[in-house]
Enzyme design. Structure first.
Site, PDB file in Angstrom:
ATOM      1  N   LYS A 162       0.844  -1.189   0.000  1.00  0.00           N
ATOM      2  CA  LYS A 162       0.000   0.000   0.000  1.00  0.00           C
ATOM      3  C   LYS A 162       0.883   1.244   0.000  1.00  0.00           C
ATOM      4  O   LYS A 162       1.820   1.348   0.826  1.00  0.00           O
ATOM      5  CB  LYS A 162      -0.911  -0.012   1.237  1.00  0.00           C
ATOM      6  N   ASP A 191      -0.126  -0.232  -4.632  1.00  0.00           N
ATOM      7  CA  ASP A 191      -1.523   0.217  -4.771  1.00  0.00           C
ATOM      8  C   ASP A 191      -1.694   1.514  -3.993  1.00  0.00           C
ATOM      9  O   ASP A 191      -1.535   1.529  -2.766  1.00  0.00           O
ATOM     10  CB  ASP A 191      -2.466  -0.864  -4.218  1.00  0.00           C
ATOM     11  N   GLU A 217      -1.171   0.159  -9.141  1.00  0.00           N
ATOM     12  CA  GLU A 217      -2.647   0.137  -9.077  1.00  0.00           C
ATOM     13  C   GLU A 217      -3.177   1.454  -8.528  1.00  0.00           C
ATOM     14  O   GLU A 217      -2.701   1.913  -7.474  1.00  0.00           O
ATOM     15  CB  GLU A 217      -3.056  -1.036  -8.172  1.00  0.00           C
ATOM     16  N   ASP A 242      -8.694  -0.383 -10.210  1.00  0.00           N
ATOM     17  CA  ASP A 242      -9.398  -1.141  -9.158  1.00  0.00           C
ATOM     18  C   ASP A 242     -10.722  -0.443  -8.881  1.00  0.00           C
ATOM     19  O   ASP A 242     -11.709  -0.657  -9.591  1.00  0.00           O
ATOM     20  CB  ASP A 242      -8.503  -1.249  -7.916  1.00  0.00           C
ATOM     21  N   LYS A 266     -12.924  -8.048  -8.357  1.00  0.00           N
ATOM     22  CA  LYS A 266     -13.229  -8.341  -6.957  1.00  0.00           C
ATOM     23  C   LYS A 266     -14.637  -8.908  -6.894  1.00  0.00           C
ATOM     24  O   LYS A 266     -15.611  -8.191  -7.178  1.00  0.00           O
ATOM     25  CB  LYS A 266     -13.129  -7.076  -6.107  1.00  0.00           C
ATOM     26  N   GLN A 294     -11.306  -7.307  -1.274  1.00  0.00           N
ATOM     27  CA  GLN A 294     -12.047  -6.177  -0.726  1.00  0.00           C
ATOM     28  C   GLN A 294     -11.937  -6.177   0.800  1.00  0.00           C
ATOM     29  O   GLN A 294     -12.857  -5.772   1.486  1.00  0.00           O
ATOM     30  CB  GLN A 294     -13.501  -6.257  -1.202  1.00  0.00           C
TER      31      GLN A 294
HETATM   32  C1  MUC Z   1      -7.443  -2.571  -2.522  1.00  0.00           C
HETATM   33  O1  MUC Z   1      -7.023  -3.278  -3.417  1.00  0.00           O
HETATM   34  O2  MUC Z   1      -7.547  -1.380  -2.752  1.00  0.00           O
HETATM   35  C2  MUC Z   1      -8.624  -1.194   0.107  1.00  0.00           C
HETATM   36  C3  MUC Z   1      -9.592  -0.335  -0.290  1.00  0.00           C
HETATM   37  C4  MUC Z   1     -10.445  -1.041  -1.158  1.00  0.00           C
HETATM   38  O3  MUC Z   1     -11.425  -0.631  -1.762  1.00  0.00           O
HETATM   39  O4  MUC Z   1     -10.020  -2.322  -1.283  1.00  0.00           O
HETATM   40  C5  MUC Z   1      -8.883  -2.519  -0.469  1.00  0.00           C
HETATM   41  C6  MUC Z   1      -7.782  -3.170  -1.191  1.00  0.00           C
HETATM   42 MG    MG Z   2      -6.732  -1.526  -4.845  1.00  0.00          MG
END
Ligand code: MUC
Ligand code: MG
Length: 367
Positions: A162, A191, A217, A242, A266, A294
């Site tokens: 992250k 991401d 991402e 995403d 997702k 998610q």
């Molecule tokens: C992700 O991939 O972003 C964090 C916020 C969201 O919407 O999903 C998670 C993981």
């Molecule tokens: Mg994401």
């Protein structure tokens, strides 16, 4: 195979440690268990994770929209009338995880009715996926230690880091520490959850140019239309859409507009029926696909691996299947395990999710 009842049961399970990222943080899995009952006595299950910071849904809102709108709309339908169910639920805008949980519980019930797994129903390509583990914000040493623990205990060698903090060096230092600590054998991608501007993203990606990243991402918002297009054009790794690409129309817009070059699927937000559409679109457009997380519990994770394992394209890359490890408990009688870096589809009918009644009694919040 007629639907007689749909339950939406709120439950809360604390996290051992919170997951932090640019758009929010999660301290407890305050999710909704959805059960679809049929006239044959079959019960299909699925899990809806409210993500107000991504889709605007809340736990109470998911329960309310299912109880007041979706349950009456699907009751009386056959499990084979999923298109009818979707057409009816589509009269309500938004609410992606609520709709998806109803959809996935219908597929689970269908699998149980026919005594086949959901993976087989969807495509039956393989029975397992490599796992990618998501590393939330922390100090560099703590994030490296977590990745090492996941590698040593579960065999995981793909990590999504992250990013999206300011200054960008906070995050680029982490990615560098991970590459130096874990070596070349691991896959790393980042991401940003829209945390950076396009210019900050470009600077960060330049700083990390020697770190052999697999993907980037959602580093900056898709609404910064020209900035994001400018960013994506200069990257030499695929840029995953995403949260900006929930529907096939969103994917089309992001890809054709040059604002993304890969897609995250997702199941928590597109169920199985709508994930199929995104998968087919991705195949047609020649896009890389990552099965995303998610911040799912174990039931949600079973949904992700069931869909991912069903097709070649969705099982090619490691899937994000390990967030449940951060939870202090779960609702399944038999917990999921990741070994040799892989998670297997549960053998048996449907999704193979058996709910422990004592755990459900303990964690449910509606009584
Ligand atoms: C992700 O991939 O972003 C964090 C916020 C969201 O919407 O999903 C998670 C993981
Ligand atoms: Mg994401």
């Amino acid at each position: 195979m007629k639907i007689t009842q749909v339950d939406a049961i709120p439950f809360a399970i604390p996290y051992r440690k919170p997951l932090r990222f640019a758009s929010g943080e999660v301290h407890a899995a305050e999710h909704v268990l959805v059960r679809v009952h049929t006239d044959d006595g079959v019960v299909g299950v699925a899990e809806a994770p409210p993500r107000p910071f991504t889709y605007g849904e809340t736990q109470a809102g998911i329960v309310a929209v299912i109880d007041s709108l979706f349950a009456p709309q699907v009751t009386g339908l056959s499990l084979l009338e999923r298109e009818v169910a979707h057409a009816r639920m589509a009269r309500t805008v938004g609410n992606p995880t609520a709709k998806s949980a109803v959809d996935m519980a219908m597929w689970d019930a269908l699998g149980r009715s026919l005594d086949v797994s959901v993976t087989e129903l969807l495509g039956g390509y393989t029975d397992r996926m490599r796992v990618s583990h998501m590393l939330g914000f922390d100090e560099p040493a703590a994030m490296v230690a977590e990745a090492e623990k996941m590698r040593d205990t579960c065999g995981i060698t793909t990590f999504k880091v992250k990013v999206g903090r300011r200054p960008v060096s906070l995050d680029t230092a982490v990615v560098r520490a991970l590459r130096e600590g874990l070596g070349d054998a691991v896959e790393l991608y980042v991401d940003g959850n829209r945390g950076w501007t396009a210019a900050e993203s470009a600077r960060a990606m330049k700083e990390m140019a020697d770190l052999d990243l697999l993907f980037a991402e959602e580093l900056c918002p898709a609404d910064d239309v020209l900035g994001r297009r400018w960013l994506v054009q200069q990257l030499d790794v695929p840029f995953i859409a995403d949260e900006s690409a929930v529907t096939p129309a969103d994917v089309t817009r992001e890809i054709l507009g040059g604002s993304a070059t890969a897609v995250s699927i997702k199941t928590a937000r597109t169920g199985f029926t709508r994930s199929q559409r995104t998968h087919h679109l991705a195949e047609g457009l020649g896009l890389e696909v990552v099965m995303g997380n998610q911040i799912d519990g174990q039931i949600g994770t079973l949904g992700t691996v069931a869909f991912g394992a069903a097709h070649a394209l969705t099982s090619h890359r490691a899937g994000e299947l390990s967030n449940f490890l951060d939870m202090s408990d779960d609702l399944l009688t038999e917990p999921l395990t990741i070994s040799d870096g892989e998670l297997a589809v549960r053998p048996g009918a449907g999704l193979g999710a058996e709910i422990d009644p004592d755990k459900l009694r303990h964690y449910r919040q509606d009584r």
